[in-house]
Structure formats: C-alpha cells, structure tokens
Write an enzyme that holds these catalytic residues in place. Structure first.
Site, PDB file in Angstrom:
ATOM      1  N   CYS A 111       0.808  -1.225   0.000  1.00  0.00           N
ATOM      2  CA  CYS A 111       0.000   0.000   0.000  1.00  0.00           C
ATOM      3  C   CYS A 111       0.839   1.272   0.000  1.00  0.00           C
ATOM      4  CB  CYS A 111      -0.951   0.008   1.196  1.00  0.00           C
ATOM      5  SG  CYS A 111      -2.172  -1.319   1.180  1.00  0.00           S
ATOM      6  N   HIS A 252      -2.972   7.712   2.315  1.00  0.00           N
ATOM      7  CA  HIS A 252      -3.467   6.381   1.958  1.00  0.00           C
ATOM      8  C   HIS A 252      -4.815   6.139   2.632  1.00  0.00           C
ATOM      9  CE1 HIS A 252      -3.896   2.195   1.298  1.00  0.00           C
ATOM     10  NE2 HIS A 252      -3.472   1.809   2.478  1.00  0.00           N
ATOM     11  N   ASN A 282     -10.092   0.581   0.604  1.00  0.00           N
ATOM     12  CA  ASN A 282      -8.639   0.589   0.484  1.00  0.00           C
ATOM     13  C   ASN A 282      -8.266  -0.022  -0.862  1.00  0.00           C
ATOM     14  OD1 ASN A 282      -5.884   0.092   0.633  1.00  0.00           O
ATOM     15  ND2 ASN A 282      -5.929  -0.677   2.727  1.00  0.00           N
TER      16      ASN A 282
END
Length: 326
Positions: A111, A252, A282
C-alpha cells in the site's frame, strides 16, 4: 523542478456495498462504517485486471497532460497484484499504451507503493536520465482476498491511478521526503503461500486461508498511529514549514480512524485531508493517486499549494513527500 503534468484514475463499474456483504458475512453496514468509514467499494469485472485498470488510468493522465504515449520515456507500475508472477506488468502496459520500447518495471511496496514509486521516479528524473515518467498505482485486491474473512475482505476495493511527471527548469519544488521500513513487522501483512519460500506445490500442509491476503489489523493500526505521525513531523521539519502551511494531504485511504488519529496527532485540520475511502475502500497502491486525481479534478489542489502525499503498508513500509504544486 518535478512537475505533475497530468493525473488520471479508473475504477471498475461494479459496486459492492456493505449491504451486499451483509448477505454473505456476519457483519453489518453499521459495524463496517463505524470501524472503517467505508460504505462501498469497486470490484473488477472478470475480464479486467491490474493491467487493464492501469491502461485506463494512464490514458486519462496522458490526456490531461496532453502527452502522447510515444513521448513517454519511462513507465513505473506500483502494485502488489501484478497480472503474473512473471513477467512484470509494466512492460505489458507500456506495449498496450503504444509507448514503444522504453524502460518499464514493477515496484512492490504494497500500500506504500505509490509514494515509494514517486520517490524513485523523481530521483531518476532529477538525475537527468529521463525527461518524463508515467507513474501508475494499480491493484485488484478482490482476487487475493478470502471472502469468508470479514476482518479483511470488507476493507478493500479495486482501482488504479496515474500521473505523468516531468523535469522542468525552475526552483526545486519537492520540499521534503521521508521513507522507511521495518521488516520485523513483515508478517502483519502477507500472503503466506505462493512465493519461493512456500510454493503452491509445497509438500507442507497448506490451509486454504493461507492462500489469501492476511492482515493483523490491530498490529497494523498500532504501527500506523506510531510511525506515521512521526513521519509527518519529520517531513514538516525537513520542509522548514509549519503544519498550518500545508494546503492538502493525500493520505493512503486505509481506515477513517487512522486518518482521524493522524490528523489529530499532527494538529492538521481534518478538512485538509482529501477523503474518498467511503466510496472506494482501500485500493492499496491505487489509493493515493486515485485520491490525488479526484482532488485535482475537483479543484481542491491549486498552483502554489503545499501538498503532502503519504502512504503506508506491508513490509512494513511507509513514507511521504511534501511538494509545492506547479
């Protein structure tokens, strides 16, 4: 000076809502929203993949930049869900875009991938080796999730984002960067089986759940609220600015509670954080460029703004950059 000439993003058409998940999991819309801030996420169609999502996002970024694929010097794809283990997906994307024979490679920092990729791209451009770089963050996590594990499958969606960076004359506009990793926490986010250590044809007893993405949510949360605020404070100090000088934070999109905690700890108004987790969940490496593209297209980021890009993920890896938007 490193200038972002154009941004683009793409998400699949299929929407998977929390109410849809209620039908197959012991969960509820209220439970998911309270703990994550997510209402829905996008799921790739059977014919879609990380490559196809990347191509769609890249075309929008190139159109916004008014740059032909044939004029791209370098392509970097950040992903942890490449179409194949071998070969890498970046050359396939470059070929499908019509970029010609250029250097293209994958980068996997899970990520945190896109912010890592930004640092790599900027460094290569500053060195003078290349004039521009097409940087893409793309992931299709729906293909690696255990859809029986309510603690992980509710969190993720599929998507892609892209930017075209170019080195131009002018004062440096990357004000600060700060990147790090801690391999002692690598087991917190992983797929146990399928690599060279434990291949699919291993003679060991392999549990079905070990074939899919696994995350120790509590451990990741604890790591994030410790390391990310420290990273933000270092970035602000290196940039020689105050937190109040930041105009926009592209963080993020992992969990709304993490975003809130970081904003509070760093004394940055939550209004400066661009948030779209409620729509997409996500999207891993796509998270930052997808949010950046949406913020740019909505006029939330303007010339002269001080913008912080910030990511974290498996590895454990984390980092960010502060730049003056040009």
């Amino acid at each position: 000076m490193i200038k972002i000439l154009g941004t683009g993003s793409y998400v699949p058409e299929k929407i998977l809502t929390n109410f849809d998940l209620e039908k197959t999991l012991d969960t509820s819309d209220t439970w998911i929203v309270q703990r994550t801030g997510i209402h829905e996420r996008r799921i790739a169609a059977p014919e879609e993949s990380t490559v196809s999502l990347s191509v769609a996002a890249a075309k929008k970024a190139l159109a916004a930049a008014e740059v032909s694929p044939k004029d791209v010097d370098l392509l970097i794809l950040t992903t942890s869900t490449a179409d194949y283990q071998i070969s890498s997906s970046a050359p396939i994307i470059a070929n499908e875009l019509g970029c010609g024979k250029i250097p293209a490679f994958d980068l996997n920092a899970v990520c945190a991938g896109f912010v890592y990729g930004f640092c790599v791209a900027a460094g290569l451009l500053e060195s003078g080796m290349y004039k521009n770089c097409l940087l893409i963050g793309s992931d299709v996590y729906s293909r690696i999730l255990n859809w029986e594990d309510r603690n992980s499958c509710i969190l993720f969606g599929d998507g892609a984002g892209a930017i075209l960076l170019k080195k131009e004359n002018g004062a440096p506009n990357i004000l600060a960067h700060d990147y790090s990793s801690d391999g002692s926490g690598s087991a917190y986010i992983r797929i146990p089986v399928g690599g060279s250590k434990i291949p699919y044809n291993s003679n060991e007893n392999i549990a079905k759940e070990d074939l899919y993405f696994k995350m120790e949510g509590k451990k990741v949360y604890e790591f994030t609220i410790k390391e990310i605020p420290a990273c933000v404070k270092r970035l602000i100090e290196k940039a020689n600015i105050a937190s109040s000088d930041l105009d926009a934070v592209i963080f993020h999109q992992a969990n709304i509670r993490i975003i809130d905690a970081v904003a509070k700890d760093c004394e940055i108004p939550i209004e400066k954080f661009f948030i779209n987790i409620q729509k997409y969940g996500n999207t891993s490496s796509a998270s930052v460029p997808l949010a950046l593209d949406e913020a740019v297209r909505k006029g939330k980021i303007k010339t002269g703004d001080k913008v912080m890009l910030l990511g974290f993920g498996g590895g454990l890896s984390w980092g960010g950059v502060i730049l003056e938007w040009q």
